[in-house]
Design a protein around this motif. Sequence first.
Motif, PDB file in Angstrom:
ATOM      1  N   UNK A 311       0.896  -1.577   0.062  1.00 10.90           N
ATOM      2  CA  UNK A 311      -0.047   0.185  -0.215  1.00 10.90           C
ATOM      3  C   UNK A 311       0.768   1.080  -0.348  1.00 10.90           C
ATOM      4  N   UNK A 312       2.120   1.440   0.944  1.00  9.98           N
ATOM      5  CA  UNK A 312       2.939   2.998   0.880  1.00  9.98           C
ATOM      6  C   UNK A 312       3.957   2.548  -0.508  1.00  9.98           C
ATOM      7  N   UNK A 313       3.746   1.239  -0.961  1.00  8.84           N
ATOM      8  CA  UNK A 313       4.439   1.532  -2.233  1.00  8.84           C
ATOM      9  C   UNK A 313       4.116   2.349  -3.646  1.00  8.84           C
ATOM     10  N   UNK A 314       2.576   1.847  -3.323  1.00  7.79           N
ATOM     11  CA  UNK A 314       1.025   2.596  -4.032  1.00  7.79           C
ATOM     12  C   UNK A 314       0.738   4.047  -3.954  1.00  7.79           C
ATOM     13  N   UNK A 315       0.749   4.064  -2.881  1.00  5.06           N
ATOM     14  CA  UNK A 315       0.872   5.546  -2.039  1.00  5.06           C
ATOM     15  C   UNK A 315       1.876   6.873  -2.784  1.00  5.06           C
ATOM     16  N   UNK A 316       3.109   5.969  -2.859  1.00  2.00           N
ATOM     17  CA  UNK A 316       4.359   7.318  -2.569  1.00  2.00           C
ATOM     18  C   UNK A 316       5.033   6.683  -4.588  1.00  2.00           C
ATOM     19  N   UNK A 317       4.828   5.552  -4.518  1.00  2.00           N
ATOM     20  CA  UNK A 317       6.128   5.340  -5.937  1.00  2.00           C
ATOM     21  C   UNK A 317       7.165   5.542  -5.875  1.00  2.00           C
ATOM     22  N   UNK A 318       8.081   5.436  -6.850  1.00  2.00           N
ATOM     23  CA  UNK A 318       9.338   4.808  -6.261  1.00  2.00           C
ATOM     24  C   UNK A 318       9.916   6.586  -6.836  1.00  2.00           C
ATOM     25  N   UNK A 319      11.466   6.839  -6.305  1.00  2.00           N
ATOM     26  CA  UNK A 319      11.317   5.594  -4.997  1.00  2.00           C
ATOM     27  C   UNK A 319      11.356   5.882  -3.805  1.00  2.00           C
TER      28      UNK A 319
END
Length: 438
Positions: A311-319
């Motif tokens: 969920x955090x990755x989907x919210x923040x994206x890379x990097x």
Amino acid sequence: MSSLFEAAGLETEAPRPLADRLRPRVLDEVVGQDHLLKGDGPIARMRAQGRLASLVLWGPPGVGKTTIARLLAEDSGLEFEPLSAVFSGVADLKKVFERARARRAAGRGTLLFVDEIHRFNRAQQDGFLPVVEEGVVTLVGATTENPSFELNAALLSRCQVLVLKRLDDAALDDLIARAEDEMERKLPLDDDARHALAAMADGDGRYLLNLVEEVFTFQRETPIGRIELGRLLNKRAPVYDKSRDEHFNLISALHKSVRGSDPDAALYWLARMIEGGEDPLYLARRIVRMAIEDIGLADSAAIHAALAAKDTYQFLGSPEGDLALAQAVVHLACSPKSNAVYTAWKRAQKSARETGSLMPPAHILNAPTSMMKDQGYGAGYQYDHDVEGGVSGQDYFPEDMRDRPVFYEPKDAGREAAIGERLARWRALRRGKSPAGP
């Protein structure tokens, strides 16, 4: 002996790339593949016995597959017939086979070298079978992909698969020294930069020599350091193909590092995949799977950590979101491990397939109608919340299953240790009340 540069129709006086000038002239000059070429290695044995079998050379780019094939042809007195599967089709194969048959009729043999042989489809690969079986050609195929997955079983059965290794530090250092001898001067690098240059090649000898040739163009009176070298050269992208064999190798390495409770190795493989351009959400899905398959109830927070990372990755994206994946990987690697639920589920599936027609016992069936009550539905059911200790000990398996299976066996790790103690008490209670007795 003509070089590939000359074979391309260029003047021999024209400048030749350093990699071409340093191309080995005999097999003993090939670096990094002593396990094949020296001592009891398979190619060394073939040469000693005066024979050459059809081969598949499997290894990463720039480790000598083409060079070995060419030198094997010269060493065996065979005509070297190169072919690229990328640029060739059925018509090209037929022409090659015709030339090989004509040579055979004249008493000469042919070594057919097929680069990227895995690019040929199954039907095209089958086309090699008769000419290999009849001895029209000695086939040497080169591939960067796992032959077990990419080549026909029939073709593999007629060839010996030899694995070439990525060039180690000693082999890369040897190539640099040969380049300096060829150029009759030292590279303008200090020791740290020299090591960094070899690291940039990542085991690829051809790429290393291209880098070396570029460094030789620097007009410097003082040695170049590691940091300055990084600015002057563009470091190659990691060797990683998301759709091919390397993808599965690296995700396997990541998963097994987590399972083996090594957070450092797990972070390394995670970084390799992200640096190589892997889809982070694919990695997130695999991290969730690790939490379920390898940790389970030993750390019930692991699945929540994995889902939170997704969920955090989907919210923040890379990097920024990459760090959430790294945190989840470290959490999982440091957690107590248990595959007890995973194993229990496999056992339960097997049992369900074998006994899928058995009805539940009557006492746990609902009886919404009087007729069903007359049939004994619900008769004798004990409401567990009303029983001392909250566990009645009743039997919940089908009545015709005389041997009550045990699927879930908690590990003595983390939270599952306490679960195991409770289950032991409850299972003992059920055995005492079972019609089959203890």
